[in-house]
Scaffold this active site. Structure first.
Site, mmCIF file in Angstrom:
data_model
loop_
_atom_site.group_PDB
_atom_site.id
_atom_site.type_symbol
_atom_site.label_atom_id
_atom_site.label_comp_id
_atom_site.label_asym_id
_atom_site.label_seq_id
_atom_site.Cartn_x
_atom_site.Cartn_y
_atom_site.Cartn_z
ATOM 1 N N SER A 98 0.820 -1.205 0.000
ATOM 2 C CA SER A 98 0.000 0.000 0.000
ATOM 3 C C SER A 98 0.858 1.261 0.000
ATOM 4 O O SER A 98 1.592 1.516 -0.939
ATOM 5 C CB SER A 98 -0.970 -0.036 1.181
ATOM 6 O OG SER A 98 -1.859 1.049 1.159
ATOM 7 N N ASP A 242 -3.531 6.289 -3.148
ATOM 8 C CA ASP A 242 -2.375 5.732 -2.445
ATOM 9 C C ASP A 242 -1.708 4.693 -3.335
ATOM 10 O O ASP A 242 -2.086 4.508 -4.497
ATOM 11 C CB ASP A 242 -2.785 5.159 -1.083
ATOM 12 C CG ASP A 242 -3.710 3.950 -1.174
ATOM 13 O OD1 ASP A 242 -4.285 3.704 -2.261
ATOM 14 O OD2 ASP A 242 -3.877 3.247 -0.161
ATOM 15 N N ASP A 244 -1.486 1.403 -3.700
ATOM 16 C CA ASP A 244 -2.222 0.325 -4.370
ATOM 17 C C ASP A 244 -3.575 0.790 -4.877
ATOM 18 O O ASP A 244 -4.385 -0.011 -5.336
ATOM 19 C CB ASP A 244 -2.366 -0.893 -3.461
ATOM 20 C CG ASP A 244 -3.115 -0.596 -2.164
ATOM 21 O OD1 ASP A 244 -3.154 0.574 -1.756
ATOM 22 O OD2 ASP A 244 -3.653 -1.538 -1.550
ATOM 23 N N ASP A 246 -6.354 1.791 -3.672
ATOM 24 C CA ASP A 246 -7.665 1.432 -3.133
ATOM 25 C C ASP A 246 -8.261 2.563 -2.305
ATOM 26 O O ASP A 246 -9.443 2.541 -1.978
ATOM 27 C CB ASP A 246 -7.613 0.130 -2.320
ATOM 28 C CG ASP A 246 -6.719 0.215 -1.089
ATOM 29 O OD1 ASP A 246 -5.941 1.185 -0.965
ATOM 30 O OD2 ASP A 246 -6.781 -0.708 -0.250
#
Length: 452
Positions: A98, A242, A244, A246
């Site tokens: 992440s 961010d 990743d 999501d």
């Protein structure tokens, strides 16, 4: 026996590569994932970090050795992996850390239909198997090992998201998007294709070393470039994803951050227009405005603990149409109860483009209180400090306390929550009040207890 408690967290696997974990360990995680879920087929995706392709391939090898067929979707955002898990009805694994620094990597795992895998839903068993096998050796491969195939689902993912939000009548908008060299640079062009949007792309080059700034838009220093570009170009809004992709963070036409609680309230109002009377989930740190807006729009607000596994479980239990967190995670029933910042972004674009006013004016009705933001304090004795706070406020007239998640203290015109971190010696304070002066007073009073 090997102890993996330092990398197996509450909801995922995460640590420094190769110091904390490596490809041989990833292979064992793949085998243990199949063993625990009993899956005969799984889907795997990964982000742009340098270590991600190798870790992902190793996990696939371990899964195939236990007899599971593996579909590799390659580079993707975490919510694209959730899409694949939902659409293909397969358990999934996403290789990402992440917003963590480049040297980190991790695995977010889910069961078929994007159902969460956490400590109580399989992660503890997976850890136990990997710890045992890393000491004693992995079991021999099964007689019929699984096949590994590749599949591109980016177009299908984008089409599914676009089918959930009506963008057909929106006015042209100028949008700055800061992908932070993360997976938003991969997904945004396909999702936005064909919409009446003038896209100004910041840091869309996939680079897991994060050369421009950390891919964590909740830290104010990481949206400075986005804010400046919005102001310089006169854009209608800015979006930051961010690492990743999501989570999505929004800034208005003035470059001012829009509270994730305000976005939660805005999306809740839109979803309740389609599903009158439905339930909307919010965690215990979102603004008072969220349950107010839900009730004003005929819905039922339901309060839960912070964290995606709690939100997803509560959504499944209540049949909620939507859930939002203070951390810019947004969950949708139409997306298998999983979180997708991209779908929340499309809702913001549809709401803004469906009327003539600026974003600041649109969100003002959802942003009703003064807030402290999250304030972290390093403490040696989390339990003792929480007890001291409880003792200070317990019994005061007009004050209520609850311990759903940490300690929440509520008065007529303010509230605060203090929670211990799951992974660090920190206490996290969030406070809100009807005016800035009150929130500052409450904040300072609580910090004085926390920091002694």
């Amino acid at each position: 026996m090997t102890d993996l408690s330092h990398i197996v967290k509450a909801y995922d696997v995460r640590g420094v590569v190769p110091t904390d974990w490596d490809e041989p360990l990833a292979e064992l995680f793949g085998a243990a994932f199949v063993e625990t879920t009993g899956a005969d087929a799984i889907v795997i995706g990964h982000d742009m970090r340098p270590s991600s392709p190798g870790l992902s391939r190793s996990f696939a090898r371990g899964a195939a050795a236990r007899g599971a067929d593996v579909t590799e979707i390659g580079l993707c955002s975490t919510d694209e992996l959730y899409y694949a898990s939902g659409a293909l009805n397969l358990p999934g694994a996403m290789f990402t850390a992440s917003h963590n620094p480049a040297r980190y990597n991790g695995i977010k795992m889910c069961r078929a239909g994007a159902a969460p895998v956490g400590q109580d839903t399989g992660l503890a068993q997976i850890r136990e198997l990997v710890e045992r096998w890393s000491t004693q050796g992995a079991p021999d491969p099964v007689a019929a090992t699984g096949a590994v195939t590749q599949r591109d689902v980016l177009g299908d993912y984008a089409a599914h998201l676009r089918s959930l939000v009506d963008l057909s009548g929106i006015r042209p908008l100028k949008v700055v998007v800061d992908a932070g060299n993360g997976m938003g640079g991969h997904t945004v062009p396909t999702v936005f294709e064909g919409l009446p949007l003038e896209l100004d792309a910041l840091y869309f080059e996939l680079d897991g070393s994060f050369p421009n700034h950390e891919a964590n838009p909740l830290d104010p220093k990481n949206i400075v470039d986005l804010q400046a570009r919005v102001r310089e170009t006169g854009a209608d809004l800015g979006l930051a994803f961010d690492g990743d992709a999501d989570r999505c963070f929004v800034v208005d036409e003035n470059g001012d951050p829009v509270s994730p609680s305000a976005i939660t309230a805005l999306v809740a109002a839109r979803e309740l227009a389609k599903h009158p009377g439905a339930t909307v989930i919010h965690n215990c740190i979102t603004s008072w405005s969220v349950p107010e807006v839900v009730k004003e729009n005929g819905g039922t607000p339901a309060r839960t603990r912070v964290g995606h596994s709690f939100i997803k479980e509560e959504m499944a239990r209540t049949g909620a149409i939507f859930g939002g967190e203070h951390s810019a995670h947004y969950y949708f029933r139409d997306f298998w109860n999983a979180d997708t910042g991209m779908l929340a972004a499309l809702h913001v674009l549809a709401a803004l483009g469906g009327q003539d006013g600026p974003l600041s004016q649109l969100v003002a009705q959802y942003d009703r209180y003064a807030a402290s933001g999250e304030i972290n304090s390093t403490v040696d004795d989390q339990t003792g400090r929480l007890a001291a706070i409880k003792a200070t406020y317990e019994g005061r007239p007009g004050i209520t306390l609850d311990e759903l998640d940490g300690l929440t203290v509520t008065a007529d015109d303010w509230w605060f929550n203090v929670r211990p971190s799951n992974t660090e010696p920190l206490l996290r304070l969030n406070a809100e009040a009807r005016d800035a002066e009150t929130v500052e007073r409450v904040r300072d009073e609580v910090l004085a207890i926390i920091r002694g």
